[in-house]
Scaffold this motif. Structure first.
Motif, PDB file in Angstrom:
ATOM      1  N   GLY A  25      15.344  -1.339 -36.034  1.00 40.14           N
ATOM      2  CA  GLY A  25      16.182  -2.299 -35.309  1.00 40.14           C
ATOM      3  C   GLY A  25      17.516  -2.517 -35.998  1.00 40.14           C
ATOM      4  N   LYS A  26      17.488  -2.578 -37.318  1.00 42.86           N
ATOM      5  CA  LYS A  26      18.734  -2.744 -38.067  1.00 42.86           C
ATOM      6  C   LYS A  26      19.647  -1.548 -37.858  1.00 42.86           C
ATOM      7  CE  LYS A  26      20.685  -3.441 -42.637  1.00 42.86           C
ATOM      8  NZ  LYS A  26      20.438  -3.688 -44.049  1.00 42.86           N
ATOM      9  N   LYS A  86      19.621   0.577 -35.271  1.00 39.71           N
ATOM     10  CA  LYS A  86      20.092   0.558 -33.876  1.00 39.71           C
ATOM     11  C   LYS A  86      21.205  -0.465 -33.690  1.00 39.71           C
ATOM     12  CE  LYS A  86      15.725   2.026 -31.801  1.00 39.71           C
ATOM     13  NZ  LYS A  86      14.579   1.594 -30.978  1.00 39.71           N
ATOM     14  N   SER A  87      21.017  -1.654 -34.250  1.00 40.91           N
ATOM     15  CA  SER A  87      22.037  -2.705 -34.125  1.00 40.91           C
ATOM     16  C   SER A  87      23.341  -2.286 -34.793  1.00 40.91           C
ATOM     17  CB  SER A  87      21.545  -4.002 -34.758  1.00 40.91           C
ATOM     18  OG  SER A  87      20.433  -4.486 -34.077  1.00 40.91           O
ATOM     19  N   SER A  88      23.223  -1.724 -35.971  1.00 40.08           N
ATOM     20  CA  SER A  88      24.410  -1.284 -36.699  1.00 40.08           C
ATOM     21  C   SER A  88      25.160  -0.208 -35.907  1.00 40.08           C
ATOM     22  CB  SER A  88      24.030  -0.747 -38.077  1.00 40.08           C
ATOM     23  OG  SER A  88      25.148  -0.160 -38.695  1.00 40.08           O
ATOM     24  N   ARG A 128      26.895  -1.832 -32.860  1.00 43.78           N
ATOM     25  CA  ARG A 128      28.106  -2.573 -33.252  1.00 43.78           C
ATOM     26  C   ARG A 128      29.218  -1.625 -33.700  1.00 43.78           C
ATOM     27  NH1 ARG A 128      24.184  -5.845 -35.543  1.00 43.78           N
ATOM     28  NH2 ARG A 128      24.595  -4.953 -37.600  1.00 43.78           N
TER      29      ARG A 128
END
Length: 169
Positions: A145-146, A148-150, A153
């Motif tokens: 998840g980290k 994917k989020s990074s 963004r």
């Protein structure tokens, strides 16, 4: 060439495999990389030799992928990966209004240099080396998840940056 293969062979195979997902095609691209290297080295040796080799094998693998894709019209690996960047890069039908490829590459490099090292590593591992999100997360000891989020963004920030530099998407 044997020393080059010993030292960089695994690195080159990983890049080719991440793009092609075929052992035989990856090996063929790596061997073609050695041939191109042999033919190009005598005039001058690049200062960043590993990166230079990586670029050769990546380009050969992408060419091979396109060739296979045209022949088979199958697979979704690279379409998914490249599709993630669709909103960040100029479309092909707008090349008359976009900057030249090298200018865009320079802008992307400038943008990547503004990122925190971890975000830059995630972005390059995903979009340059073609690594899967699970592998990036495992190697960086964080959750998927980290990653994917990074990446999400970073793609949004890249799009804003390119638009601010008047690269129309």
């Amino acid at each position: 060439m044997a020393e080059t293969s010993r030292k960089y062979g695994g690195f080159l195979c990983r890049i080719a495999w991440n793009i092609l997902r075929s052992r035989s095609d990856a090996e063929e691209c790596v061997n073609d990389t050695y041939l191109r290297t042999w033919n190009a080295i005598p005039p001058s040796r690049p200062t960043a030799f590993q990166a230079w080799l990586g670029r050769i094998v990546r380009n050969l693998s992408l060419d091979r992928y396109k060739q296979l894709r045209a022949a088979k019209r199958g697979g979704e690996g690279m379409e998914l990966l490249l599709g993630e960047l669709d909103e960040c890069l100029p479309s092909l039908h707008r090349t008359d209004k976009a900057l030249e490829d090298q200018e865009i590459a320079d802008l992307i490099t400038d943008f990547l240099n503004t990122l925190a090292p971890e975000n830059r590593i995630m972005f390059l591992r995903r979009y340059w080396y073609g690594q899967e999100i699970a592998r990036i997360a495992a190697d960086l000891c964080c959750g998927q998840g980290k990653v994917k989020s990074s990446l999400f963004r970073t793609r949004k920030a890249l799009r804003r940056y390119l638009e601010s530099e008047e690269v129309f998407l």
